[in-house]
Write a protein that holds these residues in place. Structure first.
Motif, PDB file in Angstrom:
ATOM      1  N   ILE A  65      28.246  32.396  40.507  1.00 29.15           N
ATOM      2  CA  ILE A  65      28.577  32.774  39.135  1.00 29.15           C
ATOM      3  C   ILE A  65      27.608  33.864  38.713  1.00 29.15           C
ATOM      4  N   ILE A  88      32.429  34.769  40.728  1.00 28.01           N
ATOM      5  CA  ILE A  88      32.983  34.523  39.400  1.00 28.01           C
ATOM      6  C   ILE A  88      32.209  35.347  38.379  1.00 28.01           C
ATOM      7  N   PRO A 108      36.633  32.294  35.498  1.00 31.77           N
ATOM      8  CA  PRO A 108      35.589  31.700  34.649  1.00 31.77           C
ATOM      9  C   PRO A 108      36.121  30.471  33.904  1.00 31.77           C
ATOM     10  N   PRO A 165      35.024  25.624  40.049  1.00 28.90           N
ATOM     11  CA  PRO A 165      34.621  26.490  41.173  1.00 28.90           C
ATOM     12  C   PRO A 165      35.129  25.916  42.491  1.00 28.90           C
TER      13      PRO A 165
END
Length: 211
Positions: free
Chosen positions: A7, A30, A52, A56
């Motif tokens: 992320i 992401i 987002p 995940p």
């Protein structure tokens, strides 16, 4: 090999994605800007793009973003992080670069762990490695901290250690997650060295165990 969700789209995210793909891992990236995330993934030819806020894909989720937004992001994902191993690479450095912004006696990793669901496990790692040094591909030491008493925690730390080794790096366990406070302090020291004593950020922190 593991599946990794990163992320963030910064320099550390790029270095980790590159080394993880080279190590044979499945990598998902992401970012809040879909166009930038697609561009990021395309640059590595093999990474996929996540959404987002959605769960995940990776078993390991790397928080490769500024600390200021990390706890909010973990809270936003909520139960979607259940069963995940979360690697916190952030440094909660104060604006003057001489301290940290976390509560007294706590750490960024511990605050992130409070925001995470009970079924997730947070391990501190990579905060004592500069992104541009990681990107060089050299073997480096990676200091880690994570609890290993409650169910699943020891396995999480072992998973992170194995992941680090797969990147051609050496994991060095500093103890439970409370040690992240001192690892984050070490990050501040490294910034100070780069700005003053070393005169450059082109250095690494490691342990020499030879006699």
């Amino acid at each position: 090999m593991s599946s990794i969700s990163i992320i963030g789209l910064g320099n550390m995210a790029r270095a980790l994605a590159d080394r993880a793909l080279a190590g044979g891992h499945a990598v998902e990236v992401i970012g809040r800007d879909p166009a930038k995330a697609k561009e990021f993934a395309a640059a590595f030819g093999g990474a996929t793009v996540g959404t987002p806020g959605a769960a995940p894909a990776g078993d390991i989720v790397v928080l490769a973003m500024p600390y200021a937004g990390a706890t909010a992001v973990v809270s936003e994902y909520g139960a979607a992080l259940n069963g995940k191993v979360i690697i916190d690479i952030t440094n909660p450095v104060s604006p003057d670069l001489q301290g940290v912004v976390t509560p007294e006696g706590s750490s960024g990793a511990q605050e992130i762990a409070k925001a995470a669901p009970a079924g997730a496990h947070v391990v501190k790692a990579f905060n004592t490695v500069f992104g541009h040094m990681l990107a060089l591909g050299n073997p480096l030491d990676v200091l880690i901290a994570g609890d290993d008493v409650e169910a699943g925690a020891a396995e999480a730390k072992a998973t992170v250690s194995a992941f680090i080794k797969s990147l051609g790096l050496r994991p060095l366990d500093t103890g439970p997650l409370g040690m992240a406070r001192w690892l984050e302090g070490t990050g501040v020291v490294m910034i100070g060295l780069g700005r003053h004593g070393a005169g450059s950020f082109d250095f690494t922190l490691g342990v020499n165990t030879s006699a």
